[in-house]
Design an enzyme around this catalytic site. Structure first.
Site, PDB file in Angstrom:
ATOM      1  N   ASP A  55       0.259   4.887   1.032  1.00  0.00           N
ATOM      2  CA  ASP A  55      -0.007   5.949   2.204  1.00  0.00           C
ATOM      3  C   ASP A  55      -0.333   5.354   3.517  1.00  0.00           C
ATOM      4  O   ASP A  55      -0.790   4.317   3.659  1.00  0.00           O
ATOM      5  CB  ASP A  55      -1.313   6.908   2.073  1.00  0.00           C
ATOM      6  CG  ASP A  55      -1.339   7.600   0.913  1.00  0.00           C
ATOM      7  OD1 ASP A  55      -0.162   7.932   0.322  1.00  0.00           O
ATOM      8  OD2 ASP A  55      -2.365   8.098   0.227  1.00  0.00           O
ATOM      9  N   ASP A  70       1.011  -1.333   0.187  1.00  0.00           N
ATOM     10  CA  ASP A  70       0.085   0.009   0.266  1.00  0.00           C
ATOM     11  C   ASP A  70       1.007   1.052  -0.072  1.00  0.00           C
ATOM     12  O   ASP A  70       2.065   1.102   0.337  1.00  0.00           O
ATOM     13  CB  ASP A  70      -0.787   0.064   1.232  1.00  0.00           C
ATOM     14  CG  ASP A  70      -1.889   1.200   1.346  1.00  0.00           C
ATOM     15  OD1 ASP A  70      -2.540   1.422   0.162  1.00  0.00           O
ATOM     16  OD2 ASP A  70      -1.845   1.682   2.473  1.00  0.00           O
TER      17      ASP A  70
END
Length: 180
Positions: free
Chosen positions: A9, A7
């Site tokens: 952020d 992922d």
């Protein structure tokens, strides 16, 4: 091929509840870029899978997202690493197959790279990441950075049987040392 899916952020860069809306707001988490380089040197291909609903919300446009990713690519390269690809879903609709927690984005990665997700680590900081990894038969890993600590506190049941690490560098240490 060794593959890892990250992922963005909260795993690679600092997260914000008000979204990362510009290259200036994209600030790497200490040690994350070096962790990506170490993964590369250990033979991993690194791919990013990220929801980016800020586009549909009108907070930034596709050109700005590309500039943010250009900065990320450059900074990873400066420490000797490489991100093979970034997959993103700008949709807000929770039923959209590519929006995590749905597995569509991960399955698209598999389709494009012509590989399997069996045993592939998917590193995230939210229950969405865990659910997407599980739905795609991948191996969910959680970091405490970003929303990770909050996820552990609020979604303990969803985090059952998921390995938890302080940050991406700790994930990297674990993966490299467990395959030696």
């Amino acid at each position: 091929m060794k593959l890892i899916i990250l992922d963005r952020d909260g795993v690679i860069n600092q997260d914000s509840d008000t979204f990362i809306k510009s290259p200036d707001e994209w600030i790497p988490i200490p040690g994350s870029l070096e962790a990506i380089a170490r993964l590369n040197h250990a033979g991993y291909r690194v791919v990013v899978a990220t929801n980016q609903s800020g586009i549909v919300r009108g907070l930034f446009d596709l050109e700005t997202l590309n500039l943010i990713h250009k900065k990320m690519y450059r900074m990873v390269q400066e420490v000797g690493g490489l991100i093979d690809a970034v997959f993103f879903c700008p949709d807000l609709d929770e039923t959209h197959p590519y929006r995590k927690p749905n597995p569509g984005m991960l399955l698209e990665i598999v389709r494009r790279l012509k590989c399997s997700l069996q045993g592939v680590p998917v590193v995230g900081d939210s229950v969405r990441d865990i659910r997407a990894a599980r739905a795609a038969n991948a191996w969910p890993l959680l970091v405490r950075t970003g929303k990770g600590t909050r996820t552990l506190e609020r979604e303990a049941e969803s985090c059952a049987n998921v390995l938890v690490f302080d940050h991406l560098a700790a994930v990297t240490d674990y993966l490299i040392h467990s395959t030696e």
